[in-house]
Motif scaffolding. Structure first.
Motif, PDB file in Angstrom:
ATOM      1  N   SER A 131      -7.775   1.281   6.147  1.00 31.85           N
ATOM      2  CA  SER A 131      -7.859  -0.156   5.920  1.00 31.85           C
ATOM      3  C   SER A 131      -6.483  -0.804   5.856  1.00 31.85           C
ATOM      4  O   SER A 131      -6.276  -1.912   6.370  1.00 31.85           O
ATOM      5  CB  SER A 131      -8.618  -0.444   4.624  1.00 31.85           C
ATOM      6  OG  SER A 131      -9.949   0.022   4.709  1.00 31.85           O
ATOM      7  N   TYR A 132      -5.540  -0.118   5.216  1.00 35.25           N
ATOM      8  CA  TYR A 132      -4.232  -0.712   4.996  1.00 35.25           C
ATOM      9  C   TYR A 132      -3.179  -0.290   6.011  1.00 35.25           C
ATOM     10  O   TYR A 132      -2.253  -1.042   6.300  1.00 35.25           O
ATOM     11  CB  TYR A 132      -3.733  -0.394   3.584  1.00 35.25           C
ATOM     12  CG  TYR A 132      -4.423  -1.222   2.527  1.00 35.25           C
ATOM     13  CD1 TYR A 132      -3.940  -2.477   2.178  1.00 35.25           C
ATOM     14  CD2 TYR A 132      -5.571  -0.760   1.905  1.00 35.25           C
ATOM     15  CE1 TYR A 132      -4.571  -3.245   1.223  1.00 35.25           C
ATOM     16  CE2 TYR A 132      -6.224  -1.527   0.946  1.00 35.25           C
ATOM     17  CZ  TYR A 132      -5.724  -2.772   0.605  1.00 35.25           C
ATOM     18  OH  TYR A 132      -6.363  -3.541  -0.332  1.00 35.25           O
ATOM     19  N   LYS A 147     -14.355  -1.645  -0.802  1.00 38.36           N
ATOM     20  CA  LYS A 147     -14.061  -0.832   0.377  1.00 38.36           C
ATOM     21  C   LYS A 147     -14.451   0.638   0.173  1.00 38.36           C
ATOM     22  O   LYS A 147     -14.773   1.348   1.132  1.00 38.36           O
ATOM     23  CB  LYS A 147     -12.570  -0.908   0.722  1.00 38.36           C
ATOM     24  CG  LYS A 147     -12.073  -2.293   1.100  1.00 38.36           C
ATOM     25  CD  LYS A 147     -10.578  -2.263   1.387  1.00 38.36           C
ATOM     26  CE  LYS A 147     -10.035  -3.648   1.701  1.00 38.36           C
ATOM     27  NZ  LYS A 147     -10.588  -4.210   2.942  1.00 38.36           N
ATOM     28  N   ILE A 148     -14.390   1.103  -1.094  1.00 35.25           N
ATOM     29  CA  ILE A 148     -14.629   2.527  -1.344  1.00 35.25           C
ATOM     30  C   ILE A 148     -15.833   2.745  -2.276  1.00 35.25           C
ATOM     31  O   ILE A 148     -16.050   3.863  -2.752  1.00 35.25           O
ATOM     32  CB  ILE A 148     -13.380   3.181  -1.970  1.00 35.25           C
ATOM     33  CG1 ILE A 148     -12.983   2.468  -3.273  1.00 35.25           C
ATOM     34  CG2 ILE A 148     -12.218   3.162  -0.984  1.00 35.25           C
ATOM     35  CD1 ILE A 148     -11.845   3.137  -4.015  1.00 35.25           C
ATOM     36  N   THR A 187     -11.134  -6.507  -6.171  1.00 34.00           N
ATOM     37  CA  THR A 187     -11.222  -7.060  -4.817  1.00 34.00           C
ATOM     38  C   THR A 187     -11.137  -5.971  -3.751  1.00 34.00           C
ATOM     39  O   THR A 187     -11.537  -6.181  -2.600  1.00 34.00           O
ATOM     40  CB  THR A 187     -10.088  -8.065  -4.582  1.00 34.00           C
ATOM     41  OG1 THR A 187      -8.821  -7.421  -4.824  1.00 34.00           O
ATOM     42  CG2 THR A 187     -10.217  -9.251  -5.515  1.00 34.00           C
ATOM     43  N   VAL A 188     -10.636  -4.807  -4.104  1.00 35.41           N
ATOM     44  CA  VAL A 188     -10.488  -3.697  -3.158  1.00 35.41           C
ATOM     45  C   VAL A 188     -11.596  -2.663  -3.360  1.00 35.41           C
ATOM     46  O   VAL A 188     -11.928  -1.912  -2.436  1.00 35.41           O
ATOM     47  CB  VAL A 188      -9.101  -3.035  -3.320  1.00 35.41           C
ATOM     48  CG1 VAL A 188      -8.935  -1.831  -2.400  1.00 35.41           C
ATOM     49  CG2 VAL A 188      -7.997  -4.062  -3.062  1.00 35.41           C
ATOM     50  N   THR A 201     -10.509   6.041   3.644  1.00 37.04           N
ATOM     51  CA  THR A 201     -10.976   4.671   3.873  1.00 37.04           C
ATOM     52  C   THR A 201      -9.875   3.670   3.551  1.00 37.04           C
ATOM     53  O   THR A 201      -9.621   2.722   4.318  1.00 37.04           O
ATOM     54  CB  THR A 201     -12.216   4.374   3.011  1.00 37.04           C
ATOM     55  OG1 THR A 201     -13.268   5.265   3.380  1.00 37.04           O
ATOM     56  CG2 THR A 201     -12.669   2.932   3.193  1.00 37.04           C
ATOM     57  N   LEU A 202      -9.222   3.874   2.433  1.00 37.32           N
ATOM     58  CA  LEU A 202      -8.115   2.983   2.059  1.00 37.32           C
ATOM     59  C   LEU A 202      -6.955   3.113   3.037  1.00 37.32           C
ATOM     60  O   LEU A 202      -6.333   2.109   3.420  1.00 37.32           O
ATOM     61  CB  LEU A 202      -7.636   3.306   0.642  1.00 37.32           C
ATOM     62  CG  LEU A 202      -8.593   2.963  -0.502  1.00 37.32           C
ATOM     63  CD1 LEU A 202      -8.041   3.461  -1.834  1.00 37.32           C
ATOM     64  CD2 LEU A 202      -8.841   1.457  -0.569  1.00 37.32           C
ATOM     65  N   TYR A 204       0.817  -1.210   0.000  1.00 42.17           N
ATOM     66  CA  TYR A 204       0.000   0.000   0.000  1.00 42.17           C
ATOM     67  C   TYR A 204       0.854   1.265   0.000  1.00 42.17           C
ATOM     68  O   TYR A 204       0.516   2.238  -0.688  1.00 42.17           O
ATOM     69  CB  TYR A 204      -0.931   0.025   1.219  1.00 42.17           C
ATOM     70  CG  TYR A 204      -1.662   1.350   1.359  1.00 42.17           C
ATOM     71  CD1 TYR A 204      -2.747   1.651   0.528  1.00 42.17           C
ATOM     72  CD2 TYR A 204      -1.250   2.295   2.287  1.00 42.17           C
ATOM     73  CE1 TYR A 204      -3.397   2.871   0.625  1.00 42.17           C
ATOM     74  CE2 TYR A 204      -1.902   3.516   2.384  1.00 42.17           C
ATOM     75  CZ  TYR A 204      -2.969   3.799   1.561  1.00 42.17           C
ATOM     76  OH  TYR A 204      -3.614   5.018   1.644  1.00 42.17           O
TER      77      TYR A 204
END
Length: 268
Positions: A91-92, A74-75, A70-71, A87-88, A20
């Protein structure tokens, strides 16, 4: 302005495998280059006009393009670019406590990391720079001068003369990581060139020495062959004369010793 709304993200997509911090650096640089970073920090302002709102959605679309399917979930519900970005990030990178733990782990890895004998200068600098960039992403204040000091301190002993030369001829407070790498590679390249030249000259000298030695052995062998023939002839003649004299001697009586000299009498 029309071209501004037709931006296509060409970098790697963030997925479960891509680091990330690496993706964040690429995406932030991309948004800054397109003059869109202000929609991440500080974010879209209240009461923004239609043009600003449209540019915010353009920024959001860049983030959408930069993530894998796949990600994306989340957004998917994020209404603004800043919301999607945060948000990312959460998350990471985790919340503050987890982020500090990650930073501590990176610090330990950074402090322990030293150049191994199997690494090249380029590989070592790449690994150190990667660690430093990750630490900076997690909030570490890491100026280049500290990194330069760390690199010089952890170089193997075989580079001591190069390190000493750099310390004596450069200002460590202003030297960048890239400048240090270029300087070290330049010094080492010159040393290798001189070493290769010395090795080549040594090999040439050895070849010449071997040629001279071989020539001397050849001449010595020829000389020995001549002497052998000479001794052979001499020995043959010597033996022949000895046999002849021996035969003649048998035809005489032993000598009579006297004052007048030595006389020989024939044997009847």
């Amino acid at each position: 302005m029309a071209n501004t709304f037709n931006i296509v993200w060409s970098g790697p997509k963030l997925d479960g495998k891509l680091d990330y911090s690496y993706w964040e650096t690429l995406m932030s640089t991309h948004l800054k280059a397109q003059n869109l970073w202000n929609f991440i920090e500080p974010g879209l302002q209240e009461g923004a006009d239609a043009t600003q709102q449209r540019r915010d959605q353009l920024t959001l679309s860049q983030i959408h393009q930069g993530v894998d399917y796949t990600v994306f979930g989340k957004i998917a519900n994020a209404k603004s670019a800043k919301e999607a970005w945060n948000t990312l990030k959460l998350s990471y990178k985790g919340v503050n406590k987890a982020q500090k733990a990650k930073l501590q782990s990176l610090r330990r890895e950074y402090e322990r990391y030293e150049m191994s004998s199997s690494e090249t200068i380029e590989q070592y600098f790449t690994c150190v720079t990667d660690l430093v960039n990750k630490m900076r992403v997690y909030g570490e204040d890491m100026p280049d001068s500290k990194v330069v000091e760390k690199i010089l301190r952890t170089m193997p002993m075989k580079y001591d003369h190069v390190v000493t030369t750099i310390l004596e001829s450069h200002d460590m407070d202003t030297m960048t990581i890239a400048e240090l790498q270029g300087t070290m590679e330049s010094h080492i390249s010159r040393i290798l060139e001189k070493s290769e030249k010395s090795t080549e000259e040594a090999l040439k000298s050895r070849v010449n020495f071997n040629n001279v030695a071989e020539s001397n052995r050849t001449q010595e062998g020829r000389g020995r062959g001549f002497n052998f023939q000479s001794r052979g002839r001499g020995s043959f003649r010597g033996r022949g004369r000895a046999n002849y004299n021996q035969g003649s001697y048998n035809n005489f009586t032993p000598p009579n010793q006297g004052r007048g000299g030595t006389n020989f009498r024939p044997v009847n």
